[in-house]
Design an enzyme around this catalytic site. Sequence first.
Site, PDB file in Angstrom:
ATOM      1  CD  GLU A 202      -8.765   6.625   4.259  1.00 54.00           C
ATOM      2  OE1 GLU A 202      -9.457   6.523   3.221  1.00 54.00           O
ATOM      3  OE2 GLU A 202      -7.687   7.235   4.279  1.00 54.00           O
TER       4      GLU A 202
ATOM      5  CB  SER B 138       0.235   6.455  -9.219  1.00 54.96           C
ATOM      6  OG  SER B 138       0.309   7.861  -9.263  1.00 54.96           O
TER       7      SER B 138
ATOM      8  CG  ASP C  67      -1.590   5.502   3.318  1.00 49.90           C
ATOM      9  OD1 ASP C  67      -1.916   5.211   2.160  1.00 49.90           O
ATOM     10  OD2 ASP C  67      -2.319   6.149   4.091  1.00 49.90           O
TER      11      ASP C  67
ATOM     12  CG  ASP D 165      -8.346  11.420  -6.761  1.00 46.90           C
ATOM     13  OD1 ASP D 165      -9.159  11.410  -5.820  1.00 46.90           O
ATOM     14  OD2 ASP D 165      -7.518  12.330  -6.942  1.00 46.90           O
TER      15      ASP D 165
ATOM     16  CG  HIS E  62      -1.964   1.052   1.247  1.00 45.77           C
ATOM     17  ND1 HIS E  62      -3.244   0.847   1.696  1.00 45.77           N
ATOM     18  CD2 HIS E  62      -1.935   2.358   0.873  1.00 45.77           C
ATOM     19  CE1 HIS E  62      -3.941   1.964   1.598  1.00 45.77           C
ATOM     20  NE2 HIS E  62      -3.154   2.920   1.106  1.00 45.77           N
TER      21      HIS E  62
ATOM     22  CG  ASN F 167       2.440  11.759  -7.215  1.00 45.67           C
ATOM     23  OD1 ASN F 167       3.496  12.232  -7.616  1.00 45.67           O
ATOM     24  ND2 ASN F 167       1.534  11.247  -8.041  1.00 45.67           N
TER      25      ASN F 167
ATOM     26  CG  HIS G 271      -0.786  15.659  -7.187  1.00 43.11           C
ATOM     27  ND1 HIS G 271      -2.017  15.539  -6.599  1.00 43.11           N
ATOM     28  CD2 HIS G 271      -0.215  14.441  -7.080  1.00 43.11           C
ATOM     29  CE1 HIS G 271      -2.185  14.292  -6.160  1.00 43.11           C
ATOM     30  NE2 HIS G 271      -1.103  13.620  -6.440  1.00 43.11           N
TER      31      HIS G 271
HETATM   32  P1  IMP Z   1      -0.929   9.527  -6.350  1.00 44.02           P
HETATM   33  O1  IMP Z   1      -2.176   8.773  -6.708  1.00 44.02           O
HETATM   34  O2  IMP Z   1       0.343   8.846  -6.810  1.00 44.02           O
HETATM   35  O3  IMP Z   1      -0.987  10.964  -6.817  1.00 44.02           O
HETATM   36  O4  IMP Z   1      -0.780   9.541  -4.739  1.00 44.02           O
HETATM   37  C1  IMP Z   1      -1.338  10.525  -3.904  1.00 44.02           C
HETATM   38  C2  IMP Z   1      -2.842  10.343  -3.795  1.00 44.02           C
HETATM   39  O5  IMP Z   1      -3.121   9.140  -3.075  1.00 44.02           O
HETATM   40  C3  IMP Z   1      -3.552  11.415  -2.988  1.00 44.02           C
HETATM   41  O6  IMP Z   1      -3.855  12.534  -3.788  1.00 44.02           O
HETATM   42  C4  IMP Z   1      -4.810  10.696  -2.521  1.00 44.02           C
HETATM   43  O7  IMP Z   1      -5.780  10.721  -3.521  1.00 44.02           O
HETATM   44  C5  IMP Z   1      -4.349   9.263  -2.374  1.00 44.02           C
HETATM   45  N1  IMP Z   1      -4.089   8.934  -0.949  1.00 44.02           N
HETATM   46  C6  IMP Z   1      -2.938   8.960  -0.289  1.00 44.02           C
HETATM   47  N2  IMP Z   1      -3.109   8.582   1.009  1.00 44.02           N
HETATM   48  C7  IMP Z   1      -4.410   8.289   1.148  1.00 44.02           C
HETATM   49  C8  IMP Z   1      -5.218   7.817   2.248  1.00 44.02           C
HETATM   50  O8  IMP Z   1      -4.775   7.581   3.376  1.00 44.02           O
HETATM   51  N3  IMP Z   1      -6.545   7.682   1.992  1.00 44.02           N
HETATM   52  C9  IMP Z   1      -7.092   7.913   0.776  1.00 44.02           C
HETATM   53  N4  IMP Z   1      -6.366   8.332  -0.268  1.00 44.02           N
HETATM   54  C10 IMP Z   1      -5.047   8.514  -0.094  1.00 44.02           C
HETATM   55 ZN    ZN Z   2      -3.804   4.923   1.102  1.00 44.29          ZN
END
Ligand code: IMP
Ligand code: ZN
Length: 358
Positions: A220, A115, A302, A157, A25, A29, A83
Amino acid sequence: MPSRSQTEKKKLHDFCMKIPKVELHAHLNGSISTDTLQKLSARKSSSDEKASDLAKLAKWKKLTENREQRSLEDCFEIFPLVHKLVDDAEAVAIATRDVIQEFAADNVKYLELRSSPKENPSTGLTRRTYIETVLKEIKQSNYESNGILTRFLLSIDRKVPLPVMGEVVKLAEEFHTSSEGLLVGLDLSGDPFTTNVSDIIPLLSRAKNAGLKLALHLAETDDRSAESLMLLQVPPDRIGHGTFIHPAAGGTDEMEELVNRLKIPIECCLTSNLISRTVKSYSEHHFKYWLNKNHPVVLCTDDKGVFSTNLSEEYRIAAETYNLQNDDLWRISNESINYIFADDATKTSLRDEWQICR
Ligand code: IMP
Ligand code: ZN
């Protein structure tokens, strides 16, 4: 519980570092280290806005290093800043490469990165090129066999419009077929205070029928039992967080019964949950509850960049908090192989590697 001496603490730290580990997990980013963020910001021309973004990031890091807690909403404010620095294909490549190398340096032998693919018309980045760039870096790293094997999950997302979610699922299906086993599944993540999940369920079911594995963030936060039950009924192949599933934690008998019956593994992210205040303390974390029931649990980071942690540190915290012995840690790590989304041959070769490292 007797407290450990400094020597014992050092020994535990070294053991957690030394054992081979599985990370299932990790948001790309959110996993970017301060060093890489600095490297990425140096690529951008300087401007007042960038300087202010970097100052906000530095402030965040300081709070995190001091283990100061924030609300989940506060935590979500940091992602747009990251981002902004990862808004072209080269930045995506640098981020992917560095994150994989850092996990490898932490003795992670198998990594599933996730991602949400992004687009940016001003840099020519499209969702497709975002995915291709991540996959190219993963392929290169796997080929170099630098001790770590990586797979990829596309994240949906929760804040993007439904048609974009549909596009992401379509891309996941396409790359699942064409990426020679590198793209293995889908994640549902993002701000849980957005979106009605009933709109997303048909997309998730479609992806599952197409052979994609599902890792879904659910339960969550508190008061989400209705939507969490809907997500559990898909059902997912793994649960992200699952903090509020069992009744004593604010969940329901129905949810717990389903998770027990299907033995759905739970990805537990101790520091992330503590800092974002979805659990009150490490000792009250649901990891212990499920571990005691012999339910599949996987220790994960995470967002190791955002929460200033790494997987060895999460193992160390688990050992200290729940009084786990070295054999327990090794077993938790070894059993995590059962829950990866790669094929059986990969599982067998990882199990062999674990035996050698024992
Ligand atoms: P990315 O998808 O590589 O841009 O990683 C960052 C994104 O992961 C964030 O913008 C969130 O949408 C998601 N994210 C990171 N940590 C959490 C969490 O604990 N709960 C829900 N979404 C998360
Ligand atoms: Zn997560």
